[in-house]
Design an enzyme around this catalytic site. Sequence first.
Site, short mmCIF file in Angstrom:
data_model
loop_
_atom_site.label_atom_id
_atom_site.label_comp_id
_atom_site.label_asym_id
_atom_site.label_seq_id
_atom_site.Cartn_x
_atom_site.Cartn_y
_atom_site.Cartn_z
N HIS A 157 0.80 -1.23 0.00
CA HIS A 157 0.00 0.00 0.00
C HIS A 157 0.83 1.28 0.00
O HIS A 157 0.29 2.37 -0.02
CB HIS A 157 -0.99 0.02 1.18
CG HIS A 157 -0.34 0.14 2.53
ND1 HIS A 157 0.26 -0.93 3.15
CD2 HIS A 157 -0.19 1.19 3.37
CE1 HIS A 157 0.73 -0.54 4.33
NE2 HIS A 157 0.49 0.75 4.49
N1 UDP Z 1 -3.95 -6.31 8.48
C1 UDP Z 1 -5.20 -6.91 8.53
N2 UDP Z 1 -5.79 -7.30 7.35
C2 UDP Z 1 -5.18 -7.15 6.13
C3 UDP Z 1 -3.89 -6.54 6.10
C4 UDP Z 1 -3.31 -6.11 7.29
O1 UDP Z 1 -5.77 -7.11 9.61
O2 UDP Z 1 -5.77 -7.52 5.11
C5 UDP Z 1 -3.35 -5.85 9.76
C6 UDP Z 1 -2.00 -6.40 10.08
O3 UDP Z 1 -2.09 -7.63 10.78
C7 UDP Z 1 -1.39 -5.31 10.95
C8 UDP Z 1 -2.01 -4.04 10.39
O4 UDP Z 1 -3.15 -4.45 9.65
O5 UDP Z 1 -1.80 -5.47 12.29
C9 UDP Z 1 -1.00 -3.31 9.51
O6 UDP Z 1 -1.61 -2.28 8.88
P1 UDP Z 1 -1.03 -1.57 7.57
O7 UDP Z 1 -0.18 -2.52 6.83
O8 UDP Z 1 -2.20 -0.96 6.89
O9 UDP Z 1 -0.21 -0.35 8.18
P2 UDP Z 1 1.31 -0.13 8.56
O10 UDP Z 1 1.66 -1.12 9.63
O11 UDP Z 1 2.14 -0.27 7.33
O12 UDP Z 1 1.32 1.26 9.09
#
Ligand code: UDP
Length: 361
Positions: free
Chosen positions: A209
């Site tokens: 993303h």
């Molecule tokens: N996650 C989820 N479903 C999905 C993809 C990610 O529950 O289809 C969870 C993942 O386990 C983690 C969080 O979303 O806890 C991560 O979010 P994201 O990747 O959007 O944000 P980042 O960590 O990069 O800020």
Amino acid sequence: MNITLIAGARPNFVKIAPIIRAIENANSKGSNIQYRLVHTGQHYDANMSDEFFKELNIPRPDINLGCGGGTQTEQTAAIMVSFEKDLARNPANLVMVVGDVNSTMACSIVAKKMMVKVAHVEAGIRSWDLTMPEEINRMVTDVLSDYYFTTSETANNNLIRLGARKEQIFFVGNVMVDTLLFNMSRFRKPSFYDKFNIKPGNYFVLTLHRPTNVDNPDTLRAIITEIVTNVHGLPVVFPIHPRTARIFSHLNIYADNLILVDPLGYLEFNYLVQNSKAVITDSGGVTEETTMMGIPCMTLRDNTERPETCTIGTNELLGTDPKAIKPSLDRLFEGRWKKGGIPELWDGKAAERIIEALLSL
Ligand code: UDP
């Protein structure tokens, strides 16, 4: 003590859940911590927001500011305008923000200008890459915060170098890990698992993303093509983020082993990760979860604000050139991926330590 907790986007919900549980636990033992939960509305799709409240037993927010969509600036400004009114109507003596999304930064600025103290959970981590909107959010939030709750010694050192005082920093561990360990026994097999004949240990999970990977259609096409053609025909399950889906829908990529699904709820997503051969991602939080579960993780970024996932855990930075994907997949198939260990204090008790620290202030 009267705290306003801020949550706006998917990773925030994962981080806020154990903090609320720790507050409730402390109150059941005689503490008196009042809290309000403000949802800024930054993420608003059911499967990016509501699902997480249900699955992680997060109470209904006291208010949803409804500030989703728009450019970075439009969104940040909208959150600031709405939160200023909300905080004026509902005074607090502490605003607690988590992570690094626009809501984190916007609400810290508002709180600080209204002379309310700010506590930042997951403070001090840095990618040093200002092309990431999240890095700007981290920097601004940390400059303004009064209390820093950190996940690593690296974060502590960054904060000290940036001028924070030792007594403002609390090395507590990782609230995302709290949520993972608390919910592990509840992970749930996604309904499509058997339908697509996915076998434990024999498939990949892909999440993308970050603007650098998904905003340019040619880059996104090259990444996905490189992955699906070099995984020895194994399925690649791709829960597609709404931002990525908008671009992907114009790419006309079809591959027999690419399984596209909507973003999954937390319990299903982490079931999928826990049983996978490896994860390919550009998420920050996912690199922490794979480290905890000992699952090989390939990160399609040039840098990380979570270096311990690489130095201690199972994560490796592949960079953003799609050509780096094949050699790493080859190494994985040859059984040459590192095993990894668990970073200090990633033990499921970070939120408890945060509340203890707050009560001692
Ligand atoms: N996650 C989820 N479903 C999905 C993809 C990610 O529950 O289809 C969870 C993942 O386990 C983690 C969080 O979303 O806890 C991560 O979010 P994201 O990747 O959007 O944000 P980042 O960590 O990069 O800020």
